[in-house]
Design a protein around this motif. Structure first.
Motif, PDB file in Angstrom:
ATOM      1  N   UNK A 248     108.246 -24.193  70.508  1.00 15.13           N
ATOM      2  CA  UNK A 248     109.650 -24.313  70.109  1.00 15.13           C
ATOM      3  C   UNK A 248     110.507 -24.814  71.259  1.00 15.13           C
ATOM      4  N   UNK A 249     110.245 -24.308  72.450  1.00 16.39           N
ATOM      5  CA  UNK A 249     111.020 -24.740  73.617  1.00 16.39           C
ATOM      6  C   UNK A 249     110.799 -26.220  73.881  1.00 16.39           C
ATOM      7  N   UNK A 250     109.533 -26.659  73.806  1.00 15.91           N
ATOM      8  CA  UNK A 250     109.271 -28.077  74.035  1.00 15.91           C
ATOM      9  C   UNK A 250     109.902 -28.919  72.937  1.00 15.91           C
ATOM     10  N   UNK A 251     109.820 -28.472  71.711  1.00  7.80           N
ATOM     11  CA  UNK A 251     110.438 -29.210  70.608  1.00  7.80           C
ATOM     12  C   UNK A 251     111.929 -29.385  70.868  1.00  7.80           C
ATOM     13  N   UNK A 252     112.573 -28.327  71.268  1.00  6.48           N
ATOM     14  CA  UNK A 252     114.005 -28.382  71.557  1.00  6.48           C
ATOM     15  C   UNK A 252     114.296 -29.315  72.730  1.00  6.48           C
ATOM     16  N   UNK A 253     113.509 -29.208  73.784  1.00  3.48           N
ATOM     17  CA  UNK A 253     113.725 -30.032  74.980  1.00  3.48           C
ATOM     18  C   UNK A 253     113.447 -31.506  74.745  1.00  3.48           C
ATOM     19  N   UNK A 254     112.483 -31.796  73.877  1.00  2.44           N
ATOM     20  CA  UNK A 254     112.050 -33.185  73.681  1.00  2.44           C
ATOM     21  C   UNK A 254     112.777 -33.892  72.550  1.00  2.44           C
ATOM     22  N   UNK A 255     113.354 -33.138  71.626  1.00  2.92           N
ATOM     23  CA  UNK A 255     113.972 -33.751  70.454  1.00  2.92           C
ATOM     24  C   UNK A 255     112.980 -34.049  69.349  1.00  2.92           C
ATOM     25  N   UNK A 256     111.742 -33.624  69.528  1.00  6.25           N
ATOM     26  CA  UNK A 256     110.697 -33.792  68.515  1.00  6.25           C
ATOM     27  C   UNK A 256     110.698 -32.523  67.666  1.00  6.25           C
ATOM     28  N   UNK A 257     110.590 -32.667  66.370  1.00  2.82           N
ATOM     29  CA  UNK A 257     110.645 -31.479  65.507  1.00  2.82           C
ATOM     30  C   UNK A 257     109.499 -30.523  65.825  1.00  2.82           C
ATOM     31  N   UNK A 258     109.779 -29.232  65.663  1.00  2.00           N
ATOM     32  CA  UNK A 258     108.766 -28.199  65.919  1.00  2.00           C
ATOM     33  C   UNK A 258     107.513 -28.402  65.065  1.00  2.00           C
ATOM     34  N   UNK A 259     107.649 -28.749  63.757  1.00  2.00           N
ATOM     35  CA  UNK A 259     106.431 -28.986  62.978  1.00  2.00           C
ATOM     36  C   UNK A 259     105.590 -30.148  63.527  1.00  2.00           C
ATOM     37  N   UNK A 260     106.258 -31.181  64.033  1.00  2.00           N
ATOM     38  CA  UNK A 260     105.515 -32.318  64.591  1.00  2.00           C
ATOM     39  C   UNK A 260     104.804 -31.910  65.871  1.00  2.00           C
ATOM     40  N   UNK A 261     105.478 -31.145  66.726  1.00  2.00           N
ATOM     41  CA  UNK A 261     104.830 -30.646  67.939  1.00  2.00           C
ATOM     42  C   UNK A 261     103.617 -29.807  67.556  1.00  2.00           C
ATOM     43  N   UNK A 262     103.777 -28.952  66.559  1.00  2.00           N
ATOM     44  CA  UNK A 262     102.659 -28.134  66.093  1.00  2.00           C
ATOM     45  C   UNK A 262     101.495 -28.971  65.597  1.00  2.00           C
ATOM     46  N   UNK A 263     101.800 -30.024  64.826  1.00  2.00           N
ATOM     47  CA  UNK A 263     100.725 -30.902  64.321  1.00  2.00           C
ATOM     48  C   UNK A 263      99.998 -31.577  65.471  1.00  2.00           C
ATOM     49  N   UNK A 264     100.748 -32.041  66.479  1.00  2.00           N
ATOM     50  CA  UNK A 264     100.105 -32.704  67.620  1.00  2.00           C
ATOM     51  C   UNK A 264      99.202 -31.728  68.361  1.00  2.00           C
ATOM     52  N   UNK A 265      99.656 -30.499  68.526  1.00  2.00           N
ATOM     53  CA  UNK A 265      98.861 -29.506  69.246  1.00  2.00           C
ATOM     54  C   UNK A 265      97.665 -29.018  68.439  1.00  2.00           C
ATOM     55  N   UNK A 266      97.699 -29.167  67.127  1.00  2.00           N
ATOM     56  CA  UNK A 266      96.544 -28.813  66.281  1.00  2.00           C
ATOM     57  C   UNK A 266      95.531 -29.952  66.225  1.00  2.00           C
ATOM     58  N   UNK A 267      95.911 -31.118  66.706  1.00  2.00           N
ATOM     59  CA  UNK A 267      94.987 -32.248  66.697  1.00  2.00           C
ATOM     60  C   UNK A 267      95.182 -33.195  65.540  1.00  2.00           C
ATOM     61  N   UNK A 268      96.235 -32.984  64.744  1.00  2.00           N
ATOM     62  CA  UNK A 268      96.533 -33.933  63.672  1.00  2.00           C
ATOM     63  C   UNK A 268      96.983 -35.243  64.309  1.00  2.00           C
TER      64      UNK A 268
ATOM     65  N   UNK B 173      96.688 -40.862  72.353  1.00  2.00           N
ATOM     66  CA  UNK B 173      96.832 -40.593  70.916  1.00  2.00           C
ATOM     67  C   UNK B 173      95.879 -41.431  70.080  1.00  2.00           C
ATOM     68  N   UNK B 174      95.170 -42.362  70.700  1.00  2.00           N
ATOM     69  CA  UNK B 174      94.224 -43.192  69.970  1.00  2.00           C
ATOM     70  C   UNK B 174      94.861 -44.365  69.245  1.00  2.00           C
ATOM     71  N   UNK B 175      96.125 -44.659  69.560  1.00  2.00           N
ATOM     72  CA  UNK B 175      96.784 -45.811  68.940  1.00  2.00           C
ATOM     73  C   UNK B 175      96.253 -47.100  69.563  1.00  2.00           C
ATOM     74  N   UNK B 176      96.028 -47.073  70.867  1.00  2.00           N
ATOM     75  CA  UNK B 176      95.447 -48.194  71.606  1.00  2.00           C
ATOM     76  C   UNK B 176      94.256 -47.690  72.386  1.00  2.00           C
ATOM     77  N   UNK B 177      93.318 -48.590  72.665  1.00  2.00           N
ATOM     78  CA  UNK B 177      92.288 -48.192  73.615  1.00  2.00           C
ATOM     79  C   UNK B 177      92.647 -48.827  74.959  1.00  2.00           C
ATOM     80  N   UNK B 178      91.943 -48.435  75.997  1.00  2.00           N
ATOM     81  CA  UNK B 178      92.272 -48.889  77.357  1.00  2.00           C
ATOM     82  C   UNK B 178      92.300 -50.408  77.471  1.00  2.00           C
ATOM     83  N   UNK B 179      91.347 -51.084  76.838  1.00  2.00           N
ATOM     84  CA  UNK B 179      91.305 -52.542  76.963  1.00  2.00           C
ATOM     85  C   UNK B 179      92.490 -53.191  76.253  1.00  2.00           C
TER      86      UNK B 179
END
Length: 150
Positions: free
Chosen positions: A40-60, A86-92
């Protein structure tokens, strides 16, 4: 440690969720339990919604580049690193974007005017003259002088 599709231990880099949890821990966010308040603290500090932070931390998988850009800013890391983690791009792919191959394609002012669709004769002469001036090359002597000097 996770196992790969063949059941063997997977020795690749940590998952995005593991990486993110490590980043948050390094920055003092307590993720030790459901009521620790770190998410919750990170969500508040970052402006990212708490549910989205939770999804990222669960590996979604989160592929929304706006969210990932906010995450990069909040963590103080480069967007490229977050996109790779996040797997959007690879290193190359990231390297290709950051350091595109140099091309030797040089076009003339006339070709540039063509590609830009400048067809009016006066506008075309002005464009070519200004381009040549900016290139610090004297324009070809057409007997008309530089249009910029008129």
């Amino acid at each position: 440690m996770k196992n790969n599709k063949h059941g063997a231990p997977d020795h690749r880099a940590p998952s995005f969720a593991e990486w993110l949890a490590g980043q948050l821990h390094e920055r003092g966010y307590d993720l030790s339990g459901p009521r620790s308040g770190g998410k919750s603290a990170f969500a508040s500090d970052s402006g990212i919604s708490a549910p989205t932070v939770g999804r990222m931390l669960r590996g979604d998988h989160v592929q929304d580049t706006r969210v990932l850009a906010m995450l990069a800013k909040a963590l103080g890391v480069g967007l490229g690193e977050v996109l790779v983690r996040a797997g959007v791009l690879d290193e190359s792919e990231l390297r290709a974007v950051q350091h595109p191959p140099k091309t030797e394609r040089r076009i003339t002012p006339e070709q540039a005017a063509d590609e830009l669709g400048i067809t009016d004769p006066q506008e075309r002469r002005l464009f070519i003259s200004m381009t040549q001036t900016l290139q610090r090359k004297p324009p070809p002597d057409t007997g008309e002088g530089n249009l910029a000097e008129r």
